[in-house]
Design a protein around this motif. Structure first.
Motif, PDB file in Angstrom:
ATOM      1  N   GLU A  10      27.862  16.325 -10.866  1.00  0.00           N
ATOM      2  CA  GLU A  10      28.276  15.459 -11.987  1.00  0.00           C
ATOM      3  C   GLU A  10      28.349  14.025 -11.487  1.00  0.00           C
ATOM      4  O   GLU A  10      29.000  13.755 -10.482  1.00  0.00           O
ATOM      5  CB  GLU A  10      29.654  15.942 -12.470  1.00  0.00           C
ATOM      6  CG  GLU A  10      30.367  15.036 -13.445  1.00  0.00           C
ATOM      7  CD  GLU A  10      29.616  14.874 -14.750  1.00  0.00           C
ATOM      8  OE1 GLU A  10      29.054  13.789 -14.950  1.00  0.00           O
ATOM      9  OE2 GLU A  10      29.589  15.840 -15.540  1.00  0.00           O
ATOM     10  N   ASP A  11      27.673  13.116 -12.188  1.00  0.00           N
ATOM     11  CA  ASP A  11      27.680  11.721 -11.730  1.00  0.00           C
ATOM     12  C   ASP A  11      28.855  10.917 -12.272  1.00  0.00           C
ATOM     13  O   ASP A  11      29.195   9.875 -11.714  1.00  0.00           O
ATOM     14  CB  ASP A  11      26.355  11.022 -12.082  1.00  0.00           C
ATOM     15  CG  ASP A  11      26.092  10.985 -13.571  1.00  0.00           C
ATOM     16  OD1 ASP A  11      26.366  12.001 -14.242  1.00  0.00           O
ATOM     17  OD2 ASP A  11      25.617   9.955 -14.070  1.00  0.00           O
ATOM     18  N   ASP A  54      25.667  19.119 -14.456  1.00  0.00           N
ATOM     19  CA  ASP A  54      25.469  18.082 -15.468  1.00  0.00           C
ATOM     20  C   ASP A  54      23.966  17.959 -15.705  1.00  0.00           C
ATOM     21  O   ASP A  54      23.174  18.181 -14.789  1.00  0.00           O
ATOM     22  CB  ASP A  54      26.060  16.773 -14.930  1.00  0.00           C
ATOM     23  CG  ASP A  54      26.000  15.621 -15.920  1.00  0.00           C
ATOM     24  OD1 ASP A  54      25.934  15.874 -17.144  1.00  0.00           O
ATOM     25  OD2 ASP A  54      26.031  14.463 -15.459  1.00  0.00           O
ATOM     26  N   GLN A  56      22.420  15.095 -17.520  1.00  0.00           N
ATOM     27  CA  GLN A  56      22.034  13.692 -17.369  1.00  0.00           C
ATOM     28  C   GLN A  56      22.554  13.185 -16.032  1.00  0.00           C
ATOM     29  O   GLN A  56      23.756  12.966 -15.864  1.00  0.00           O
ATOM     30  CB  GLN A  56      22.616  12.851 -18.513  1.00  0.00           C
ATOM     31  CG  GLN A  56      21.927  13.066 -19.858  1.00  0.00           C
ATOM     32  CD  GLN A  56      22.377  14.325 -20.577  1.00  0.00           C
ATOM     33  OE1 GLN A  56      23.512  14.765 -20.398  1.00  0.00           O
ATOM     34  NE2 GLN A  56      21.512  14.913 -21.379  1.00  0.00           N
ATOM     35  N   LEU A  57      21.643  13.027 -15.095  1.00  0.00           N
ATOM     36  CA  LEU A  57      21.988  12.579 -13.750  1.00  0.00           C
ATOM     37  C   LEU A  57      20.999  11.496 -13.334  1.00  0.00           C
ATOM     38  O   LEU A  57      19.867  11.482 -13.815  1.00  0.00           O
ATOM     39  CB  LEU A  57      21.885  13.755 -12.757  1.00  0.00           C
ATOM     40  CG  LEU A  57      22.900  14.878 -12.920  1.00  0.00           C
ATOM     41  CD1 LEU A  57      22.430  16.131 -12.188  1.00  0.00           C
ATOM     42  CD2 LEU A  57      24.272  14.448 -12.393  1.00  0.00           C
ATOM     43  N   LYS A 106      29.860  18.732 -23.619  1.00  0.00           N
ATOM     44  CA  LYS A 106      30.900  17.721 -23.408  1.00  0.00           C
ATOM     45  C   LYS A 106      31.318  17.179 -24.775  1.00  0.00           C
ATOM     46  O   LYS A 106      30.463  17.003 -25.638  1.00  0.00           O
ATOM     47  CB  LYS A 106      30.360  16.565 -22.564  1.00  0.00           C
ATOM     48  CG  LYS A 106      30.089  16.923 -21.121  1.00  0.00           C
ATOM     49  CD  LYS A 106      29.527  15.687 -20.414  1.00  0.00           C
ATOM     50  CE  LYS A 106      29.251  15.981 -18.957  1.00  0.00           C
ATOM     51  NZ  LYS A 106      28.633  14.821 -18.291  1.00  0.00           N
TER      52      LYS A 106
END
Ligand code: MN
Length: 129
Positions: A10-11, A54, A56-57, A106
């Motif tokens: 997770e970013d 996640d 979107q990284l 999310k």
């Protein structure tokens, strides 16, 4: 039985902290990576019982990272839960088609996420398709 090692990829620092806090409160151990690339290194080195991925990284995205995990015998059977804010229909289709073991939207539902994690850990390694 809790105590299993879970890798959080997770970013976003706040999302990562939330996942860590929730998992620690339940007695799980955690490893964290801010990028898919680092997550893949940790997955090979530590062989976590489950991965929260996640989508979107920066750099490699979560779908590409799942494919990389599945392509390596050592990590191929680790259950992976996609965690995504994506509302784009096209990407949702891609996420489902990619073969994640579960998908958590999310903002995450703590109870929902914990129940998905427990179910996958109790199921054991994925069976070959
Ligand atoms: Mn992200």
């Amino acid at each position: 039985m809790a105590g299993e090692l879970i890798l959080i990829v997770e970013d976003d620092v706040n999302s990562r902290k939330l996942a860590r806090d929730v998992l620690h409160a339940k007695g799980y151990q955690t490893l964290e990576a801010e990028t898919a690339e680092h997550g893949l290194v940790l997955a090979v080195e530590r062989i976590p019982a489950l991965v929260l991925m996640d989508i979107q990284l920066p750099g490699m995205n979560g779908i590409e990272a799942l494919k990389a995990l599945r392509s390596r015998p050592a990590t191929a059977s680790i259950p992976v839960i996609a965690v995504t804010a994506s509302v784009m229909t096209k990407q949702q289709g891609e996420i489902i088609d990619a073969g994640f073991d579960a998908v958590e939207r999310k903002p995450i539902s703590v109870a929902g996420l914990l129940s998905k994690i427990r179910a996958l850990l109790d199921r054991g390694p994925a069976q070959p398709a």
